[in-house]
Design a protein around this motif. Structure first.
Motif, PDB file in Angstrom:
ATOM      1  N   VAL A  50       0.849  -1.191   0.000  1.00  0.00           N
ATOM      2  CA  VAL A  50       0.000   0.000   0.000  1.00  0.00           C
ATOM      3  C   VAL A  50       0.887   1.244   0.000  1.00  0.00           C
ATOM      4  CG1 VAL A  50      -1.805   1.251   1.247  1.00  0.00           C
ATOM      5  CG2 VAL A  50      -1.813  -1.248   1.225  1.00  0.00           C
ATOM      6  N   THR A  51       0.574   2.168  -0.907  1.00  0.00           N
ATOM      7  CA  THR A  51       1.374   3.374  -1.056  1.00  0.00           C
ATOM      8  C   THR A  51       0.768   4.549  -0.285  1.00  0.00           C
ATOM      9  OG1 THR A  51       0.150   4.113  -3.007  1.00  0.00           O
ATOM     10  CG2 THR A  51       2.065   2.659  -3.384  1.00  0.00           C
ATOM     11  N   GLU A  52       1.574   5.596  -0.139  1.00  0.00           N
ATOM     12  CA  GLU A  52       1.084   6.835   0.489  1.00  0.00           C
ATOM     13  C   GLU A  52      -0.114   7.366  -0.282  1.00  0.00           C
ATOM     14  OE1 GLU A  52       3.947   9.942   1.040  1.00  0.00           O
ATOM     15  OE2 GLU A  52       5.306   8.643   2.161  1.00  0.00           O
ATOM     16  N   GLU A  53      -0.037   7.318  -1.605  1.00  0.00           N
ATOM     17  CA  GLU A  53      -1.131   7.820  -2.439  1.00  0.00           C
ATOM     18  C   GLU A  53      -2.425   7.050  -2.162  1.00  0.00           C
ATOM     19  OE1 GLU A  53      -3.250  10.179  -4.746  1.00  0.00           O
ATOM     20  OE2 GLU A  53      -1.151  10.530  -4.263  1.00  0.00           O
ATOM     21  N   GLN A  54      -2.325   5.749  -1.979  1.00  0.00           N
ATOM     22  CA  GLN A  54      -3.519   4.954  -1.682  1.00  0.00           C
ATOM     23  C   GLN A  54      -4.092   5.339  -0.321  1.00  0.00           C
ATOM     24  OE1 GLN A  54      -1.370   1.242  -2.568  1.00  0.00           O
ATOM     25  NE2 GLN A  54      -3.201   0.628  -3.709  1.00  0.00           N
ATOM     26  N   VAL A  55      -3.241   5.534   0.662  1.00  0.00           N
ATOM     27  CA  VAL A  55      -3.711   5.947   1.988  1.00  0.00           C
ATOM     28  C   VAL A  55      -4.394   7.298   1.881  1.00  0.00           C
ATOM     29  CG1 VAL A  55      -3.016   6.632   4.325  1.00  0.00           C
ATOM     30  CG2 VAL A  55      -2.028   4.581   3.275  1.00  0.00           C
ATOM     31  N   ARG A  56      -3.792   8.234   1.171  1.00  0.00           N
ATOM     32  CA  ARG A  56      -4.410   9.561   0.989  1.00  0.00           C
ATOM     33  C   ARG A  56      -5.750   9.454   0.271  1.00  0.00           C
ATOM     34  NH1 ARG A  56       1.151  11.208  -0.183  1.00  0.00           N
ATOM     35  NH2 ARG A  56       1.900  12.322   1.646  1.00  0.00           N
ATOM     36  N   SER A  57      -5.830   8.581  -0.720  1.00  0.00           N
ATOM     37  CA  SER A  57      -7.069   8.391  -1.463  1.00  0.00           C
ATOM     38  C   SER A  57      -8.174   7.863  -0.550  1.00  0.00           C
ATOM     39  CB  SER A  57      -6.831   7.429  -2.624  1.00  0.00           C
ATOM     40  OG  SER A  57      -8.026   7.159  -3.309  1.00  0.00           O
ATOM     41  N   HIS A  58      -7.842   6.896   0.288  1.00  0.00           N
ATOM     42  CA  HIS A  58      -8.829   6.362   1.232  1.00  0.00           C
ATOM     43  C   HIS A  58      -9.230   7.429   2.249  1.00  0.00           C
ATOM     44  CE1 HIS A  58      -8.839   2.349  -0.345  1.00  0.00           C
ATOM     45  NE2 HIS A  58      -7.521   2.215  -0.164  1.00  0.00           N
ATOM     46  N   ARG A 106       2.069   3.707  12.570  1.00  0.00           N
ATOM     47  CA  ARG A 106       2.507   5.070  12.931  1.00  0.00           C
ATOM     48  C   ARG A 106       2.653   5.953  11.699  1.00  0.00           C
ATOM     49  NH1 ARG A 106       5.260   5.868  18.352  1.00  0.00           N
ATOM     50  NH2 ARG A 106       4.627   4.022  19.482  1.00  0.00           N
ATOM     51  N   ARG A 107       3.098   5.388  10.603  1.00  0.00           N
ATOM     52  CA  ARG A 107       3.208   6.161   9.359  1.00  0.00           C
ATOM     53  C   ARG A 107       1.816   6.551   8.868  1.00  0.00           C
ATOM     54  NH1 ARG A 107       5.216   9.875   6.529  1.00  0.00           N
ATOM     55  NH2 ARG A 107       5.407   9.509   4.326  1.00  0.00           N
ATOM     56  N   ILE A 108       0.870   5.624   8.955  1.00  0.00           N
ATOM     57  CA  ILE A 108      -0.511   5.925   8.567  1.00  0.00           C
ATOM     58  C   ILE A 108      -1.064   7.036   9.459  1.00  0.00           C
ATOM     59  CG2 ILE A 108      -2.869   5.006   8.495  1.00  0.00           C
ATOM     60  CD1 ILE A 108      -1.536   2.276   7.710  1.00  0.00           C
ATOM     61  N   GLN A 109      -0.816   6.935  10.760  1.00  0.00           N
ATOM     62  CA  GLN A 109      -1.268   7.982  11.682  1.00  0.00           C
ATOM     63  C   GLN A 109      -0.677   9.329  11.292  1.00  0.00           C
ATOM     64  OE1 GLN A 109       0.091   6.094  15.299  1.00  0.00           O
ATOM     65  NE2 GLN A 109      -2.009   5.689  15.949  1.00  0.00           N
TER      66      GLN A 109
END
Length: 75
Positions: free
Chosen positions: A9-17, A43-46
């Motif tokens: 899962v990429t940063e872009e995917q997390v931002r999209s969600h 922690r990175r997701i947070q």
């Protein structure tokens, strides 16, 4: 850049969600499984969510009612 190596899962995917309404690591996990295996990315997701990428949080911070759209259920 990858946030979750276990599930790719990429940063872009997390931002999209997050833009779609996922405002917590648990909601991100429900959307794409990130953070559900080794947990090393939580922690990175947070940190990504804490940078204002959550529309619900932005509305709440402005004193406006949160979005009411339901998040997709995990498969």
């Amino acid at each position: 850049m990858f946030v979750c190596s276990c599930f790719g899962v990429t940063e872009e995917q997390v931002r999209s969600h997050a833009e779609a309404g996922a405002c917590t690591p648990r909601q991100i996990a429900s959307a794409c499984k990130a953070g559900t295996d080794c947990g090393g990315c939580v922690r990175r997701i947070q940190a990504l969510l804490g940078r204002g990428s959550c529309p619900r949080r932005q509305l709440a911070d402005q004193g406006r009612p949160p979005l009411t759209a339901d998040l997709p259920e995990a498969a």
